[in-house]
Design an enzyme around this catalytic site. Structure first.
Site, mmCIF file in Angstrom:
data_model
loop_
_atom_site.group_PDB
_atom_site.id
_atom_site.type_symbol
_atom_site.label_atom_id
_atom_site.label_comp_id
_atom_site.label_asym_id
_atom_site.label_seq_id
_atom_site.Cartn_x
_atom_site.Cartn_y
_atom_site.Cartn_z
ATOM 1 N N CYS A 43 0.833 -1.208 0.000
ATOM 2 C CA CYS A 43 0.000 0.000 0.000
ATOM 3 C C CYS A 43 0.873 1.265 0.000
ATOM 4 O O CYS A 43 1.907 1.324 0.663
ATOM 5 C CB CYS A 43 -0.916 -0.023 1.231
ATOM 6 S SG CYS A 43 -2.076 1.359 1.251
ATOM 7 N N CYS B 95 0.271 4.911 7.011
ATOM 8 C CA CYS B 95 -0.384 4.677 8.307
ATOM 9 C C CYS B 95 0.608 3.969 9.251
ATOM 10 O O CYS B 95 1.035 2.840 8.960
ATOM 11 C CB CYS B 95 -1.635 3.837 8.123
ATOM 12 S SG CYS B 95 -2.674 4.448 6.773
ATOM 13 N N CYS C 212 0.302 0.235 10.336
ATOM 14 C CA CYS C 212 -0.158 -0.793 9.399
ATOM 15 C C CYS C 212 0.939 -1.648 8.763
ATOM 16 O O CYS C 212 1.850 -1.129 8.114
ATOM 17 C CB CYS C 212 -0.997 -0.147 8.296
ATOM 18 S SG CYS C 212 -1.766 -1.409 7.247
ATOM 19 N N CYS D 289 -16.283 -9.533 5.595
ATOM 20 C CA CYS D 289 -15.701 -8.228 5.246
ATOM 21 C C CYS D 289 -14.412 -8.404 4.449
ATOM 22 O O CYS D 289 -13.473 -9.054 4.906
ATOM 23 C CB CYS D 289 -15.434 -7.447 6.535
ATOM 24 S SG CYS D 289 -14.743 -5.817 6.189
ATOM 25 N N CYS E 69 -19.433 -6.800 3.573
ATOM 26 C CA CYS E 69 -18.811 -5.535 3.934
ATOM 27 C C CYS E 69 -17.509 -5.425 3.152
ATOM 28 O O CYS E 69 -16.898 -6.436 2.810
ATOM 29 C CB CYS E 69 -18.544 -5.531 5.441
ATOM 30 S SG CYS E 69 -17.643 -4.074 6.006
ATOM 31 N N CYS F 109 -19.631 1.609 8.830
ATOM 32 C CA CYS F 109 -18.838 1.020 9.906
ATOM 33 C C CYS F 109 -17.612 1.905 10.081
ATOM 34 O O CYS F 109 -16.802 2.013 9.166
ATOM 35 C CB CYS F 109 -18.439 -0.403 9.507
ATOM 36 S SG CYS F 109 -17.233 -1.166 10.611
ATOM 37 N N ARG G 155 -17.939 -2.920 18.141
ATOM 38 C CA ARG G 155 -17.172 -4.145 17.868
ATOM 39 C C ARG G 155 -15.844 -4.182 18.616
ATOM 40 O O ARG G 155 -15.019 -3.274 18.467
ATOM 41 C CB ARG G 155 -16.920 -4.282 16.351
ATOM 42 C CG ARG G 155 -16.252 -5.609 15.963
ATOM 43 C CD ARG G 155 -16.268 -5.844 14.461
ATOM 44 N NE ARG G 155 -17.613 -5.760 13.948
ATOM 45 C CZ ARG G 155 -18.001 -4.906 12.987
ATOM 46 N NH1 ARG G 155 -17.130 -4.110 12.423
ATOM 47 N NH2 ARG G 155 -19.256 -4.873 12.590
#
Ligand code: SAM
Ligand code: DTB
Ligand code: SF4
Length: 334
Positions: free
Chosen positions: A60, A64, A67, A104, A136, A196, A268
């Site tokens: 990616c 972040c 991550c 998801c 999702c 979400c 969650r």
């Protein structure tokens, strides 16, 4: 278009002062208050069971700090191009067989692009929807048009986390802004897809940052139907690899405050369960958590397996929530 309607007594005008007063209550008092709200608005003892699959892993472009999938960190993650439809449907079937009702699919993308990969994801959404699962996706930023395409394909929910407060955002991510995040959430909402959105604790943020994030979430024009609370899973190679583990009391405080502010949402207990024992997880359920991710992997990091969670459900007397139950009750008129 499905329009999710919010009860008249749900508040979107919380002030920071009010949220602080809740967040800083003595923890046992906070749990009792959250449990009361939970009992009033939710079916206590019912927990939504969701399963994640990383359909495109690693590489990616974003930075972040938490991550493992950011290309710029050496995390040893198994980089993989988009999975094919059959692999995804097989994983969805395994999730369904394991008792999961929501599936998801996550992609390590900054944003969705209008290309063949997006068409393939639309096919995956269609296929998983036809299996009777709530589908999702979490694919990064989407524009209005892409959100509509996802909705047409049968997407039920879209995950897009705020992660932290607006003030702390640039300490964690510099390659996009808080407003980018809020824009995507708005596009998803406009398309009639269930929202979400939540965050992560343990990034080195302050209590004020946690309160700030809860303030943003709970003052959106409509609360997210699901609010994931993740504990950072520190991954070697990321800038946050040496962050200390968050304590269960921090998770409980976050979950309980979210429950009180957003009574109708599913809260969650997300990343971090692998590092928690059953007693600690039970405290989170008591504080108002009513959703988890099951299956031995989150996206790239370990999670308790189906059998361990089945044993926990049996021990605590929890039952899995049925699929396609409205996450928001229709407005009571008169
Ligand atoms: N690329 C998309 C995006 O960022 O929106 C979707 C996938 S991204 C991995 C989904 C979410 O996973 C992030 O927003 C973050 O909240 C969570 N996450 C990622 N790494 C994590 C970690 N190490 N610990 C806890 N949560 C994490
Ligand atoms: C969410 O809030 N947490 C999930 C899901 N939404 C996409 C992701 C957790 C990822 C944890 C790190 C990993 O496994 O790569
Ligand atoms: Fe990319 Fe999402 Fe990971 Fe950020 S959180 S690096 S956008 S996969």
């Amino acid at each position: 278009m499905t329009q999710l309607v919010q009860n008249a007594d749900i508040r979107n005008d919380w002030s920071l002062e009010e949220i602080k007063a809740i967040y800083y209550k003595p923890v046992l008092e906070l749990i009792v208050e959250a449990a009361n709200v939970h009992k009033h608005y939710q079916a206590t003892g019912e927990v939504q069971v969701c399963t994640l699959l990383s359909v495109k892993t690693g590489g990616c472009t974003e930075d972040c700090a938490y991550c493992p999938q950011a290309a710029r960190y050496n995390t040893g993650v198994d980089v993989h191009k988009l999975l094919d439809q059959q692999q995804v449907l097989n994983a969805a079937q395994r999730a369904k067989d394991g008792g999961s009702t929501r599936f998801c699919m996550g992609a390590a993308w900054r944003e969705v692009r209008d290309n063949r990969d997006f068409d393939k994801v639309l096919d995956m959404v269609k296929g998983v929807n036809e299996m009777g699962l709530e589908v999702c996706c979490t694919l990064g930023m989407v524009n209005e048009y892409q959100a509509e395409k996802l909705k047409e394909a049968g997407l039920y929910a879209y995950n897009h986390n705020l992660d932290t407060s607006e003030e702390n955002y640039e300490n964690i991510i510099t390659t996009r802004t808080y407003d980018d995040r809020l824009n995507t959430i708005e596009n998803v909402r406009k398309a009639g897809i269930s929202v979400c959105s939540g965050g992560i604790i343990g990034l080195g943020e302050t209590d004020e940052d946690r309160i700030g994030m809860l303030h943003t979430l709970s003052t959106l024009p409509q609360h997210p139907e699901s609010v994931p609370v993740n504990a950072l899973v520190p991954v070697k190679g990321t800038p946050l690899e040496n962050q200390p583990r968050v304590s269960v009391w921090e998770m409980v405080r976050m979950i309980a405050t979210a429950r009180i502010l957003m009574p109708q949402s599913m809260v969650r207990l997300s990343a971090g369960r692998e590092q928690m024992n059953v007693t600690e997880q039970a405290l989170c359920f008591l504080a108002g958590a009513n959703s988890i991710f099951t299956g031995e992997k989150l996206l790239t990091t370990p999670n308790p397996d189906f059998d361990a969670d089945k044993a926990m459900f049996d021990l605590l007397g929890l039952t899995p929530r049925k699929s396609f139950k409205e996450e928001q009750q229709p407005e009571v008129v008169g």
